[in-house]
Write a protein that holds these residues in place. Structure first.
Motif, PDB file in Angstrom:
ATOM      1  N   ASN A 277       4.186  -3.660   2.452  1.00  0.00           N
ATOM      2  CA  ASN A 277       3.872  -3.116   3.774  1.00  0.00           C
ATOM      3  C   ASN A 277       4.011  -1.610   3.654  1.00  0.00           C
ATOM      4  OD1 ASN A 277       3.729  -2.243   6.406  1.00  0.00           O
ATOM      5  ND2 ASN A 277       5.186  -3.716   7.222  1.00  0.00           N
ATOM      6  N   LYS A 280       5.920   0.268   7.330  1.00  0.00           N
ATOM      7  CA  LYS A 280       6.945  -0.472   8.067  1.00  0.00           C
ATOM      8  C   LYS A 280       7.665   0.491   9.008  1.00  0.00           C
ATOM      9  CE  LYS A 280      10.868  -3.612   7.548  1.00  0.00           C
ATOM     10  NZ  LYS A 280      10.231  -4.693   8.311  1.00  0.00           N
ATOM     11  N   THR A 306      13.143  -2.402   1.443  1.00  0.00           N
ATOM     12  CA  THR A 306      12.522  -1.361   2.250  1.00  0.00           C
ATOM     13  C   THR A 306      13.224  -0.028   1.988  1.00  0.00           C
ATOM     14  OG1 THR A 306      11.927  -2.912   4.005  1.00  0.00           O
ATOM     15  CG2 THR A 306      11.982  -0.586   4.585  1.00  0.00           C
TER      16      THR A 306
END
Length: 499
Positions: A277, A280, A306
Motif C-alpha cells: 500500500n 497508507k 508500515t
C-alpha cells in the motif's frame, strides 16, 4: 517520413539496437518502413510508456512485455506479420509518437470551446477542492476519496455497467502486484481505491471492451487516457462503449522496482513481496506524511510492516527513482483529456488534514451535475478554487513537465536525436545553471536507479544498489536543496524511523 520517426531501430536476438549503428544507415526513414521498425524506434528511443493501447488495435501483432527494468514495453516479434495494423494507425494511437491530435486538440473536440482554458492545466468547467463524506471512500483512498467515489457513483446511478481500473492482482497467476481489471460490482470497484505506483497496461481489458457490449468508465493516468481517446478515433466500438473517462494527476509512472525496493529495505526480498500500500494514511501529521505498508515473506513468515515514506531510499519524488523515460517527455500533468480529473490538494488549509483532500477538475457537464446533486445531498464536500490554486497544488510536477521539459527537449535535439513533438518548445537558455544541473541529475538518477537495482537483484544484494545510488543522491541534494532544507530532511527522515 510522415510519422516523425527520424531514427529507425530494429529488434534482433539481443534486443533493440540502433539500426544506423548496426547496419550503417542513418537519417530519416522512408514512408514504407515496417511496423516493427517504427515501434522499435519509439521503444528504443525511450518513449514507450507501455500503456498497451497499440496492442489493442484490431489484429495487432504488438505484444506488451516487462523489460529487464520492470517496465512494460511494446514489441513486435521479429519476422512477425503486421496483420491489419498500419504504421499510420499505430502512430495515431501511441501517446508518445508525436503524430495525431495532442491534448489541446482532443479536448477541443471532446468538450467544445465554451470551457475555461489555462495553458498549465488545459480546459475546465469547474475546479474544486474537497472530499467524500459518505462511506469509507475517504479512509480507503489516497486523498479525499473522489477517484473511487466518482466511478462508484456512476455505477450506482446506472450510468455505467462496469469500471476499468487498477486492482490488486492474483500474484500466483500473474506474477504482478497490480493490473487493470473490469469491475462489475460496487465491492469490486472499492478494490480499486488508493494509488498504485506500479506498471500497468490496457491491452487485455480493451479486448474485453471490444468483445462485451456494455457501458464502461475508465480510470487512468494522463497518457493512458489520451491513448484510449486516440484509439476511439479509430475504433467506433471503443468510442461507443467507454462513456466516461476519469483522469489521475500524475507525477510519473514507476517500474516494478519501486515496490520491490520498498520491500527489500524492510527485509522482504523482491521474490517474497506479495502486497504493498503506497499511500497508507497515518493518524498523525499532514496528509503528505503518509506511510508505506509492505506485505511479504520474511524468514518464512508473512509479515506486514508500515513505515513513514520518508525513511525509504528513493521516496523523494523529484529524484525520479525507477521512472519511465517517457515520463520526462510528457507535458500533461492533470489528464487534460479526461471528463474529470482528481489529485491531491497539496495546498495550505488542506494539506494538514491527515485524512486527505482532493482537487477535482471537471470538464464534462454530466460529471458536473452528478457532483452538484451529491453536494446538495451532503454526501460530499466541495469548495470552488481557481486555476492558480490547482497549479499551486501540483507546482513541482508542472515545473518539471513544462519548464524542465523545454530544457530536456533542447538536450535531446542538440544531440541530434529524435524526440516526439510536444506542446512545449525546446529552450536551452531559460534555466539557470543550477536548474540545468538539477534536470541533468534527475535524468541520471532515473537511469542509474534502474540499472543499479537490476544489478542488485542479479546478485541478491540490496547493499550494492545503495552503494551505487547514495553518491548520486548526495549530489542531487547538495544541488537541489538549500542547506537548511537538507538538514531538515535528514532530521525528518531520522525521526520517521522511530515514529
Amino acid at each position: 517520413m510522415p510519422y516523425g520517426v527520424r531514427q529507425v531501430l530494429e529488434h534482433d536476438e539481443v534486443g533493440i539496437v540502433a539500426y544506423g549503428e548496426k547496419k550503417g544507415r542513418s537519417g530519416s526513414a522512408a514512408p514504407g518502413d515496417t511496423l516493427l521498425e517504427v515501434v522499435s524506434a519509439i521503444v528504443g528511443a525511450g518513449y514507450c510508456i507501455g500503456c498497451g493501447v497499440c496492442a489493442a488495435l484490431p489484429g495487432s501483432p504488438i505484444q506488451i512485455r516487462l523489460d529487464r527494468h520492470g517496465q512494460y514495453q511494446a514489441m513486435v516479434p521479429p519476422h512477425c506479420d503486421a496483420g491489419t495494423v498500419s504504421v499510420d494507425n499505430f502512430v495515431r494511437t501511441c501517446p508518445f509518437s508525436g503524430v495525431g491530435p495532442n491534448e489541446d486538440e482532443l479536448a477541443t473536440e471532446l468538450f467544445g470551446t465554451g470551457l475555461e482554458w489555462d495553458p498549465r492545466i488545459g480546459s475546465y468547467r469547474e475546479l474544486y477542492a474537497g472530499y467524500v463524506l459518505e462511506g469509507s471512500y475517504r479512509a480507503n483512498g489516497s486523498s479525499g476519496g473522489f477517484g473511487t467515489w466518482i466511478v462508484a457513483e456512476l455505477f450506482r446511478r446506472g450510468e455505467v455497467d462496469a469500471v476499468i481500473h487498477v486492482r490488486p492482482s492474483d500474484r500466483s497467476k500473474r506474477g504482478m502486484l497490480f493490473e487493470y481489471m473490469v469491475s462489475e460490482s460496487l465491492d469490486d470497484i472499492q478494490l480499486g481505491a488508493s494509488s498504485r505506483y506500479y506498471p500497468i497496461e490496457l491491452s487485455e481489458v480493451l479486448q474485453i471492451v471490444r468483445e462485451r457490449e456494455a457501458r464502461y468508465a475508465i480510470v487512468g493516468l494522463p497518457c493512458f487516457v489520451k491513448a484510449v481517446r486516440r484509439l476511439g478515433l479509430l475504433d467506433d466500438t471503443i468510442r461507443r462503449r467507454i462513456t466516461y473517462y476519469v483522469g489521475l494527476v500524475c507525477g510519473h509512472l514507476k517500474s516494478t522496482f519501486f515496490a520491490e525496493s520498498h520491500g527489500w529495505q524492510l527485509g522482504i526480498g523482491p521474490d517474497s513481496l506479495i502486497g504493498i500500500n503506497f499511500r497508507k494514511k497515518l493518524s498523525r501529521g499532514p496528509a503528505s506524511q503518509y506511510g508505506v505498508e509492505v506485505v511479504g515473506y520474511r524468514k518464512g513468515k508473512i509479515v506486514r510492516i508500515t513505515r513513514r515514506r520518508q525513511m525509504f531510499l528513493g521516496s523523494d519524488w523529484g529524484m525520479g527513482f525507477f521512472k519511465y523515460n517517457a515520463c520526462d517527455y510528457c507535458d500533461d500533468v492533470v489528464a487534460e483529456t479526461a471528463d474529470v480529473t482528481v489529485g491531491d490538494a497539496w495546498l495550505p488549509g488542506y494539506v494538514n488534514d491527515s485524512r486527505g483532500t482532493n482537487i477535482v477538475i471537471v470538464r464534462d457537464e454530466r460529471i458536473s451535475q452528478l457532483l452538484k446533486e451529491a453536494l446538495g445531498e451532503r454526501r460530499i464536500v466541495l469548495e470552488p478554487i481557481n486555476a492558480d490554486a490547482v497549479v499551486q497544488s501540483q507546482a513541482a510536477g508542472l515545473r518539471h513537465r513544462k519548464k524542465g521539459l523545454a530544457y530536456r527537449l533542447y538536450k535531446v535535439q542538440s544531440a541530434g536525436r529524435w524526440v516526439p513533438k510536444k506542446r512545449v518548445e525546446s529552450d536551452g537558455q531559460h534555466l539557470t545553471e543550477r536548474e540545468r544541473l538539477v534536470q541533468d541529475l534527475r535524468l541520471e538518477l532515473a537511469a542509474a536507479s534502474k540499472d543499479a537495482f537490476a544489478n542488485a537483484k542479479a546478485v541478491g544484494d540490496y547493499r550494492r544498489f545503495v552503494r551505487c545510488m547514495r553518491p548520486l543522491v548526495k549530489r542531487y541534494e547538495a544541488t537541489a536543496f538549500h542547506p537548511i532544507r537538507r538538514v531538515a530532511l535528514r532530521v525528518r527522515a531520522m525521526l520517521a524511523r522511530f515514529a
